[in-house]
Structure formats: structure tokens, C-alpha cells
Design an enzyme around this catalytic site. Structure first.
Site, PDB file in Angstrom:
ATOM      1  N   ARG A  49       1.069 -17.464  -2.484  1.00 46.79           N
ATOM      2  CA  ARG A  49       2.179 -17.559  -3.441  1.00 46.79           C
ATOM      3  C   ARG A  49       2.416 -19.035  -3.808  1.00 46.79           C
ATOM      4  O   ARG A  49       1.844 -19.933  -3.213  1.00 46.79           O
ATOM      5  CB  ARG A  49       3.445 -16.927  -2.860  1.00 46.79           C
ATOM      6  CG  ARG A  49       3.790 -17.488  -1.468  1.00 46.79           C
ATOM      7  CD  ARG A  49       5.234 -17.536  -1.184  1.00 46.79           C
ATOM      8  NE  ARG A  49       5.940 -18.421  -2.074  1.00 46.79           N
ATOM      9  CZ  ARG A  49       5.948 -19.752  -1.946  1.00 46.79           C
ATOM     10  NH1 ARG A  49       5.274 -20.362  -0.983  1.00 46.79           N
ATOM     11  NH2 ARG A  49       6.642 -20.490  -2.790  1.00 46.79           N
ATOM     12  N   GLY A  50       3.340 -19.212  -4.771  1.00 44.99           N
ATOM     13  CA  GLY A  50       3.608 -20.564  -5.267  1.00 44.99           C
ATOM     14  C   GLY A  50       2.710 -20.800  -6.466  1.00 44.99           C
ATOM     15  O   GLY A  50       1.497 -20.515  -6.409  1.00 44.99           O
ATOM     16  N   ASP A 228       7.767 -22.234 -12.256  1.00 41.57           N
ATOM     17  CA  ASP A 228       6.602 -21.364 -12.469  1.00 41.57           C
ATOM     18  C   ASP A 228       6.093 -21.459 -13.896  1.00 41.57           C
ATOM     19  O   ASP A 228       4.921 -21.177 -14.168  1.00 41.57           O
ATOM     20  CB  ASP A 228       6.946 -19.920 -12.111  1.00 41.57           C
ATOM     21  CG  ASP A 228       7.026 -19.775 -10.600  1.00 41.57           C
ATOM     22  OD1 ASP A 228       8.062 -20.124 -10.024  1.00 41.57           O
ATOM     23  OD2 ASP A 228       6.014 -19.378 -10.008  1.00 41.57           O
ATOM     24  N   ASN A 238      11.787 -20.045 -12.792  1.00 46.64           N
ATOM     25  CA  ASN A 238      11.542 -20.332 -11.371  1.00 46.64           C
ATOM     26  C   ASN A 238      12.151 -19.185 -10.551  1.00 46.64           C
ATOM     27  O   ASN A 238      12.747 -18.257 -11.101  1.00 46.64           O
ATOM     28  CB  ASN A 238      12.150 -21.688 -10.988  1.00 46.64           C
ATOM     29  CG  ASN A 238      11.696 -22.145  -9.611  1.00 46.64           C
ATOM     30  OD1 ASN A 238      10.493 -22.152  -9.320  1.00 46.64           O
ATOM     31  ND2 ASN A 238      12.611 -22.499  -8.734  1.00 46.64           N
TER      32      ASN A 238
HETATM   33  O1  MRU Z   1       7.284 -15.689  -5.865  1.00 47.96           O
HETATM   34  P1  MRU Z   1       6.804 -17.051  -5.403  1.00 47.96           P
HETATM   35  O2  MRU Z   1       7.079 -17.314  -3.980  1.00 47.96           O
HETATM   36  O3  MRU Z   1       5.368 -17.293  -5.799  1.00 47.96           O
HETATM   37  O4  MRU Z   1       7.698 -18.047  -6.259  1.00 47.96           O
HETATM   38  C1  MRU Z   1       7.492 -19.423  -6.091  1.00 47.96           C
HETATM   39  C2  MRU Z   1       8.432 -20.277  -6.844  1.00 47.96           C
HETATM   40  O5  MRU Z   1       9.270 -19.803  -7.596  1.00 47.96           O
HETATM   41  C3  MRU Z   1       8.248 -21.756  -6.698  1.00 47.96           C
HETATM   42  O6  MRU Z   1       9.476 -22.410  -6.852  1.00 47.96           O
HETATM   43  C4  MRU Z   1       7.286 -22.257  -7.776  1.00 47.96           C
HETATM   44  O7  MRU Z   1       6.136 -21.473  -7.825  1.00 47.96           O
HETATM   45  C5  MRU Z   1       6.908 -23.671  -7.560  1.00 47.96           C
HETATM   46  S1  MRU Z   1       5.791 -23.874  -6.174  1.00 47.96           S
HETATM   47  C6  MRU Z   1       5.321 -25.499  -6.150  1.00 47.96           C
END
Ligand code: MRU
Length: 340
Positions: A49-50, A228, A238
Site C-alpha cells: 500500500r501507499g 494519492d 488522500n
Molecule cells: O490505502 P492506502 O494505505 O494505500 O492509502 C495511503 C495514503 O493515503 C497515503 O497517505 C498516500 O498514499 C501517500 S504514501 C507516501
């Protein structure tokens, strides 16, 4: 492919391995990721994720599949399956656009390998540049608040917003980090708390609903989040809960910074309303699951709304901290993120 190791991705024995971010911090499990279906499963379950990490894992897998003999046409189909694995974080699409260009070359095996490794190296460098640009904004004695997880787990480097916080800590300017637990999947409570602990940064974990009263008590000096997708008008998608923090920050006169690499910018997306928002399984809201098992507290068949992200309008953002430097609201209003 050469061996490679980041906080949460590895290439060894000519195979991709991912650190299961659903099992952390209780368990450190490295999962083999031999094919597209397995990686899509990891991505959709948020084991990977991220925003940056999703794109990097997909790119590395494509390069490895090519090296292991997958024909060009199958690679092209695999690329599209990976592109559709999660809709909101645009880094995935941006990275795969570059991999598609590599795939079009005659020597596509070598080209995919080079491009995937380049994307990983670039992401590391982008994180460092973001941290340098952002840490300048952190005043001595700062009490910062962050949401979700934006650290080394979510990138190939030191992270985005969390990279800024880590560098500002090294510079002696962080008194405390308020860590939102980040319901429903608890990326803050599980991952950010773990990363800050490993880095020796002082933090206090809070439930998301506690942020407002902390701001009212003047215990938050600035808010740092990742992104995101950044639209051409500066609106930011985000993790769900980011928008409410931005509204609260605005009301209390607290700076609200978004830190992201330029690979998170989508100039073709005019505004936040055009960003596709992922809807997720009801069970994430009706209960919780982890290495401890699964618990449900809501009634059976409870009706649920579970968007994974929200959109923060540009008007609530004090600065977009990119690898290229800090972008001010006036520059965004003048169209710095618009299509070139
Ligand atoms: O659903 P996730 O855990 O993938 O969401 C991640 C986020 O919203 C983070 O804030 C974003 O991807 C930035 S990671 C450097």
C-alpha cells in the site's frame, strides 16, 4: 534482476517479495509475489500500500516476469490488469505508462528491467528531496500531526510527509508527533506508530476523533499528510479523514502541508471531483481484522459507506511540498499544476 531491498519490497532469487503491511507491526512476514494475480491480491488487501509503493511493486513484477520469459503480448495484458488494481493513487498509472514505453522497445526485457530499477532509485531520491524541501518549514519545538502512513513502508525511500518529519526530528525541531490511528484500516496506529518508534521520533497515538480538541487546545503547530493524487487545480485525494483535518486546521489557523513526489501529480485531472475514489469492503467498517484474527461489532448485514480516500480542496492547503520544492497557493492559483 539484481537483488534489491527497501523497507517493504525485496527482489531476491529473481522474485518479488513484499512485506505484509497488514501483519505489521505484530508480525514481520515477507510474502513471495510470483505472478500478477498474487500482486493484485496483495495490493487490494493493502499488504502492499501507499501511492508510490503500489506503482513500484507493479513495475518490478513486470520486469521480473519479462526476465522469466513472459511473452510481450502477455506482459501488455498483465500491465493493464495491474493498472486496474487500485483506482485512486496515480503513481501506479504514471509508473506503468513508463513501463509501457519500455515494453514497446525491441529489447523489452532489458528495457523493463532498467526502467523498473530506475523508478525505484528515482523514488528514493524524490523522497530525500521532499524531506529537504519540507524540513525547512518545521519550526523548532514543533508539535506535528500526521494521518495514515507516508513513511519508508509506503515508498522506496524515507517517505513523503513522514520523511519530512524524520529529517526535521534529526535537525532537532520536532517535540512531538500526534499520530492519527486512521480508521478503518489503522495505517497510523499500526504502521506510522511503528515507523516513528523505530526512528526514535517522539509520538503519541490518538483516535482520529481526538484531533479537533488537540487543535482547540493549541497543541498542534502544523499538519503533514501525503497524497494519492494531486489534480491540476491543486485539490488533493488522500486517505479518508484528511479533508476533515484540513477543515479543522483552517478553522484553528494551523498550517496544513501536503508532501508528495511529482509522480503523484495528475495534470490531466482538472479537479478533485474528477479523481476516482475507491470504495472498499463493508467488513473494514463493521469490524477489524489483523494478525490477531477478525472481530465484528456492527450488526450482521449493517449498511456501510466505505470510501478509502477523500478530497481536500486546494483552498485549504498551505503548501504542496514536492521533490521540486515548496509550491505556494498563489502558484497553484496561477496554474503551475495545469497541463503544460
Ligand atoms: O490505502 P492506502 O494505505 O494505500 O492509502 C495511503 C495514503 O493515503 C497515503 O497517505 C498516500 O498514499 C501517500 S504514501 C507516501
Amino acid at each position: 534482476m539484481q537483488t534489491l531491498s527497501t523497507t517493504s519490497l525485496q527482489v531476491r532469487e529473481n522474485q518479488l517479495w513484499i512485506l505484509d503491511q497488514q501483519a505489521l507491526p505484530q508480525e514481520k512476514i515477507w510474502c513471495p509475489t510470483p505472478d500478477v494475480a498474487t500482486l493484485v491480491g496483495h495490493i487490494q488487501a493493502l499488504r502492499v500500500r501507499g501511492a508510490p509503493l503500489i506503482g513500484l511493486s507493479a513495475s518490478l513484477l513486470l520486469a521480473l516476469l519479462a526476465e522469466n520469459g513472459m511473452p510481450k503480448a502477455e506482459l501488455a495484458a498483465a500491465l493493464e490488469v495491474l493498472r486496474a488494481s487500485r483506482p485512486t493513487a496515480v503513481n501506479l498509472m504514471n509508473n506503468l505508462d513508463r513501463m509501457k514505453l519500455a515494453l514497446a522497445q525491441d529489447n523489452f526485457v532489458g528495457a523493463l528491467n532498467t526502467e523498473a530499477l530506475r523508478l525505484v532509485a528515482e523514488d528514493k531520491a524524490l523522497c530525500n528531496s521532499i524531506a529537504e524541501a519540507g524540513s525547512v518549514l518545521v519550526k523548532p519545538g514543533s508539535r506535528l500531526l500526521t494521518h495514515c502512513n507516508t513513511g519508508g513502508l509506503a515508498t522506496a525511500g524515507v517517505g513523503t510527509a513522514l520523511g519530512v518529519i524524520a529529517l526535521a526530528h534529526q535537525q532537532g525541531n520536532v517535540a512531538n508527533v500526534w499520530v492519527d490511528e486512521t480508521r478503518p484500516l489503522l495505517q497510523g496506529g499500526r504502521l506510522t506508530a511503528w515507523e516513528l518508534g523505530e526512528l526514535g521520533v517522539p509520538y503519541k497515538l490518538i483516535c482520529d476523533s481526538m484531533a479537533a480538541s488537540l487543535m482547540a487546545q493549541q497543541q498542534v503547530d502544523a499538519i503533514w499528510v501525503g497524497a494519492d493524487r494531486i489534480a491540476a487545480n491543486g485539490d488533493v485525494a488522500n486517505k479518508i479523514g484528511t479533508y476533515s483535518l484540513a477543515v479543522l486546521a483552517n478553522y484553528h489557523g494551523i498550517p496544513f502541508y501536503v508532501a508528495a513526489p511529482h509522480t503523484t501529480l495528475d495534470r490531466s485531472c482538472p479537479n478533485g471531483a474528477a479523481i476516482p475514489i475507491e470504495q472498499r469492503d463493508a467488513r473494514e467498517v463493521t469490524g477489524v481484522a489483523g494478525s490477531f484474527g477478525q472481530v465484528q461489532w456492527a450488526p450482521q448485514n449493517a449498511s456501510v459507506y466505505n470510501p478509502a480516500f477523500d478530497v481536500t480542496p486546494a483552498a485549504l492547503i498551505s503548501g504542496w511540498v514536492l521533490d521540486t520544492g515548496v509550491v505556494a497557493p498563489a502558484q497553484v492559483a496561477e496554474g503551475i499544476f495545469q497541463p503544460r
